[in-house]
Design a protein around this motif. Structure first.
Motif, PDB file in Angstrom:
ATOM      1  N   VAL A  99     -12.486  90.982 120.497  1.00 30.69           N
ATOM      2  CA  VAL A  99     -11.451  92.059 120.535  1.00 30.69           C
ATOM      3  C   VAL A  99     -12.019  93.369 120.209  1.00 30.69           C
ATOM      4  O   VAL A  99     -11.611  94.301 120.728  1.00 30.69           O
ATOM      5  CB  VAL A  99     -10.162  91.527 119.683  1.00 30.69           C
ATOM      6  N   LEU A 100     -12.891  93.208 119.192  1.00 36.54           N
ATOM      7  CA  LEU A 100     -13.654  94.467 118.655  1.00 36.54           C
ATOM      8  C   LEU A 100     -14.396  95.238 120.088  1.00 36.54           C
ATOM      9  O   LEU A 100     -14.371  96.452 119.985  1.00 36.54           O
ATOM     10  CB  LEU A 100     -14.616  94.236 117.511  1.00 36.54           C
ATOM     11  N   GLY A 101     -14.750  94.087 120.946  1.00 35.94           N
ATOM     12  CA  GLY A 101     -15.993  94.565 121.882  1.00 35.94           C
ATOM     13  C   GLY A 101     -14.902  94.817 123.352  1.00 35.94           C
ATOM     14  O   GLY A 101     -15.457  94.970 124.226  1.00 35.94           O
ATOM     15  N   ASP A 102     -13.461  94.693 123.245  1.00 34.73           N
ATOM     16  CA  ASP A 102     -12.545  94.755 124.422  1.00 34.73           C
ATOM     17  C   ASP A 102     -12.481  96.212 124.894  1.00 34.73           C
ATOM     18  O   ASP A 102     -12.862  97.285 124.272  1.00 34.73           O
ATOM     19  CB  ASP A 102     -11.354  94.215 124.131  1.00 34.73           C
ATOM     20  N   HIS A 103     -11.931  96.414 126.339  1.00 37.79           N
ATOM     21  CA  HIS A 103     -11.908  97.537 126.787  1.00 37.79           C
ATOM     22  C   HIS A 103     -13.439  98.392 126.996  1.00 37.79           C
ATOM     23  O   HIS A 103     -13.040  99.650 126.860  1.00 37.79           O
ATOM     24  CB  HIS A 103     -10.832  98.450 125.961  1.00 37.79           C
ATOM     25  N   ASP A 104     -14.255  97.492 127.409  1.00 37.74           N
ATOM     26  CA  ASP A 104     -15.422  98.265 127.767  1.00 37.74           C
ATOM     27  C   ASP A 104     -16.111  99.125 126.559  1.00 37.74           C
ATOM     28  O   ASP A 104     -17.044  99.897 126.820  1.00 37.74           O
ATOM     29  CB  ASP A 104     -15.455  98.966 128.851  1.00 37.74           C
ATOM     30  N   ARG A 105     -15.561  98.642 125.254  1.00 35.29           N
ATOM     31  CA  ARG A 105     -16.288  99.450 124.143  1.00 35.29           C
ATOM     32  C   ARG A 105     -17.201  98.704 123.610  1.00 35.29           C
ATOM     33  O   ARG A 105     -17.254  97.227 123.420  1.00 35.29           O
ATOM     34  CB  ARG A 105     -15.395  99.515 123.151  1.00 35.29           C
ATOM     35  N   ASP A 106     -18.576  99.278 123.482  1.00 33.33           N
ATOM     36  CA  ASP A 106     -19.917  98.741 123.004  1.00 33.33           C
ATOM     37  C   ASP A 106     -19.997  98.473 121.540  1.00 33.33           C
ATOM     38  O   ASP A 106     -20.655  99.157 120.809  1.00 33.33           O
ATOM     39  CB  ASP A 106     -20.938  99.309 123.686  1.00 33.33           C
ATOM     40  N   ARG A 107     -18.791  98.093 120.817  1.00 37.39           N
ATOM     41  CA  ARG A 107     -18.653  97.966 119.579  1.00 37.39           C
ATOM     42  C   ARG A 107     -19.597  96.892 118.744  1.00 37.39           C
ATOM     43  O   ARG A 107     -19.926  96.939 117.742  1.00 37.39           O
ATOM     44  CB  ARG A 107     -17.254  97.804 118.893  1.00 37.39           C
ATOM     45  N   VAL A 108     -19.893  95.799 119.591  1.00 36.38           N
ATOM     46  CA  VAL A 108     -20.711  94.854 118.942  1.00 36.38           C
ATOM     47  C   VAL A 108     -21.690  94.591 119.964  1.00 36.38           C
ATOM     48  O   VAL A 108     -21.497  94.378 120.994  1.00 36.38           O
ATOM     49  CB  VAL A 108     -19.694  93.579 118.781  1.00 36.38           C
ATOM     50  N   ARG A 109     -22.981  94.537 119.449  1.00 34.81           N
ATOM     51  CA  ARG A 109     -24.210  94.336 120.162  1.00 34.81           C
ATOM     52  C   ARG A 109     -24.766  93.253 119.844  1.00 34.81           C
ATOM     53  O   ARG A 109     -25.348  93.062 118.680  1.00 34.81           O
ATOM     54  CB  ARG A 109     -25.178  95.630 120.169  1.00 34.81           C
ATOM     55  N   PHE A 110     -25.134  92.140 120.419  1.00 36.32           N
ATOM     56  CA  PHE A 110     -25.796  90.860 120.156  1.00 36.32           C
ATOM     57  C   PHE A 110     -27.125  91.105 120.636  1.00 36.32           C
ATOM     58  O   PHE A 110     -27.708  91.732 121.313  1.00 36.32           O
ATOM     59  CB  PHE A 110     -25.131  89.662 120.693  1.00 36.32           C
TER      60      PHE A 110
END
Length: 471
Positions: A99-110
């Protein structure tokens, strides 16, 4: 370069505390960027997916994270149930990362490893305009690509899982310990895995350590010894101290039933002859016997009988290497923030007696950088998730400029607390049957315990915990 207020807050680690920090930032209208070296959320937690937590679901989820998850239809599992590490990762951490990375937001990078953090254009020596410069974060991706990012603040929630303490009693690897890596592990083995089970079945295994993880390993090996394919399985429990009534925790008097049951299971492993205890033994060297097995040698020259495998569970320590260009103020013993260290000193505190603390105790001379979660505790083994969630709530409030909220640190802990380590894979119903009506996480007064094996004589020894709440 964007101005500092326009930059994200970089969070190192997508574990429980790192993702909770991201949820609080979103709630405050600040942009997080979570950098995780593993390929999924809770990568470290997944490595002990077979171990059950002492804490129930009600104590291992964060309020801001739950609010973020609620619109997706997510509901917290039964608050009284005890998740395994795998449950925690799959049912809570991964949905939160999604959910943090939803809507094309690059909030979490693995697949992104942080290799260094500093101030842009300033090493740790330079004072001029230092606090006006954004943080610079060097990263390496899974394919080896190097990149440089900028941040308004850095929250390091990377934990300590990748840096276990060695068998050597000096804090350094014992002589020969590295060379014997093929027969040594620093994790509680998953004996449900057929290949892992075959490694220990019918073998003589040394378990080095005296905390919750050591209890778990002893209990697992005892169960293996009692199974059809485990005939001949034997554990040698190597302790740096003696054995007293508090060695096994509170037992039936523990206010955390799962933890109490674990200590009792470890004691039963010794009482029933599935493990023999060697006390006052400080490992100095690991040698190879002629048949390839390992011989542990103590500082006093004592040599134990050869073992096939060694499980080292002597705690963890923080990796500070990538923070070397920052001005951190760390306690010389615990490697925890200097203001926090006396509040969590394991010589004085168990899990439940740790004082509430927040951004002020976690601050450093380098303003805008915080070590949180288990990493903030350095080498102290008394951390629990509830504490970490309150840490990041306070830190994020401070970053948002809401000092009233940041300073209003409120935390109610179970009196027994829950430290690093886990419970056995028992059912919640079984755990709930255990009485839990006495004070404290350990026995109130040390009393001698008759173990039933000549090697397990009670004696005074080192009182420094090597793992677990009162280990």
């Amino acid at each position: 370069m964007p101005t500092t207020p326009e930059l994200p807050v970089v969070i190192v680690g997508a574990g429980p505390i790192g993702l909770a920090a991201a949820a609080h930032l979103v709630e405050r209208g600040l942009e997080p960027l979570v950098l995780e070296g593993g390929s999924s959320a809770g990568a470290a937690v997944r490595e002990w997916s077979h171990v059950r937590l002492f804490s129930p679901w009600a104590e291992v989820t964060d309020e801001a994270a739950e609010k973020l998850l609620a619109p997706t239809g997510w509901t917290r599992p039964d608050g009284a149930a005890y998740p395994t590490g795998g449950d925690w990762a799959e049912q809570y951490l991964q949905p939160l990362a999604d959910v943090l990375g939803d809507h094309d937001r690059d909030r979490v990078r693995f697949g992104t490893t942080v290799t260094g953090v500093s101030r842009a254009g300033r090493d740790r020596v330079v004072d001029t305009d230092r606090e006006d410069q954004p943080f610079v974060v060097h990263i390496r991706t899974a394919d080896g690509h190097e990149e440089r990012l900028h941040a308004r603040a850095v929250i390091d929630a990377s934990g300590t899982w990748t840096t276990p303490s060695p068998a050597g009693a000096s804090g350094l690897p014992a002589l020969g310990e590295r060379a014997a890596a093929d027969r040594i592990t620093y994790r509680v083995p998953d004996l449900n895995d057929p290949s892992v089970r075959a490694r220990y079945a019918g073998k003589r295994t040394a378990v080095v350590g005296s905390g919750a993880s050591a209890f778990t390993a002893l209990a697992y090996l005892a169960d293996l010894a009692k199974s059809d394919d485990g005939t001949g399985t034997k554990a040698v429990w190597v302790l740096r101290r003696g054995i007293s009534g508090s060695t096994f925790g509170g037992g039936e008097a523990d206010q955390l039933p799962a933890r109490g049951a674990l200590g009792l299971a470890a004691k039963a492993a010794v009482d029933q002859g599935h493990a023999e205890a060697v006390t006052g033994f400080r490992t100095d060297a690991v040698e190879r016997a002629d048949d390839g097995r390992l011989v542990l040698v103590g500082e006093d020259g004592q040599r134990l009988e050869p073992v096939d495998e060694v499980i080292v569970l002597t705690g963890f320590r923080p990796d500070l290497s990538f923070l070397s260009e920052l001005r951190l103020d760390l306690d010389v013993r615990l490697q925890a923030p200097v203001e926090l260290a006396p509040l969590i000193d394991p010589n004085q505190h168990s899990c439940g007696t740790v004082y509430p603390h927040g951004h002020r105790e976690l601050s450093h001379p380098e303003q805008g950088v915080y070590l949180v979660g288990v990493k903030s505790y350095g080498r102290a083994p008394t951390f629990l998730a509830l504490t970490g969630y309150e840490q990041v709530r306070s830190v994020v409030a401070a970053l948002a400029g809401d000092l009233d909220s940041a300073d209003r640190v409120e935390l109610t802990l179970p009196e027994t607390g829950v430290c690093k380590g886990g419970g056995l894979l028992t059912t919640p119903e079984t755990e709930a049957d255990t009485e839990a009506d006495a004070e404290g996480c350990c026995a109130p007064e040390p009393t001698l315990v008759e173990i039933g094996t000549p090697a397990a004589t009670a004696s005074t020894g080192d009182t420094t915990p090597t793992g677990g709440c009162c280990g």
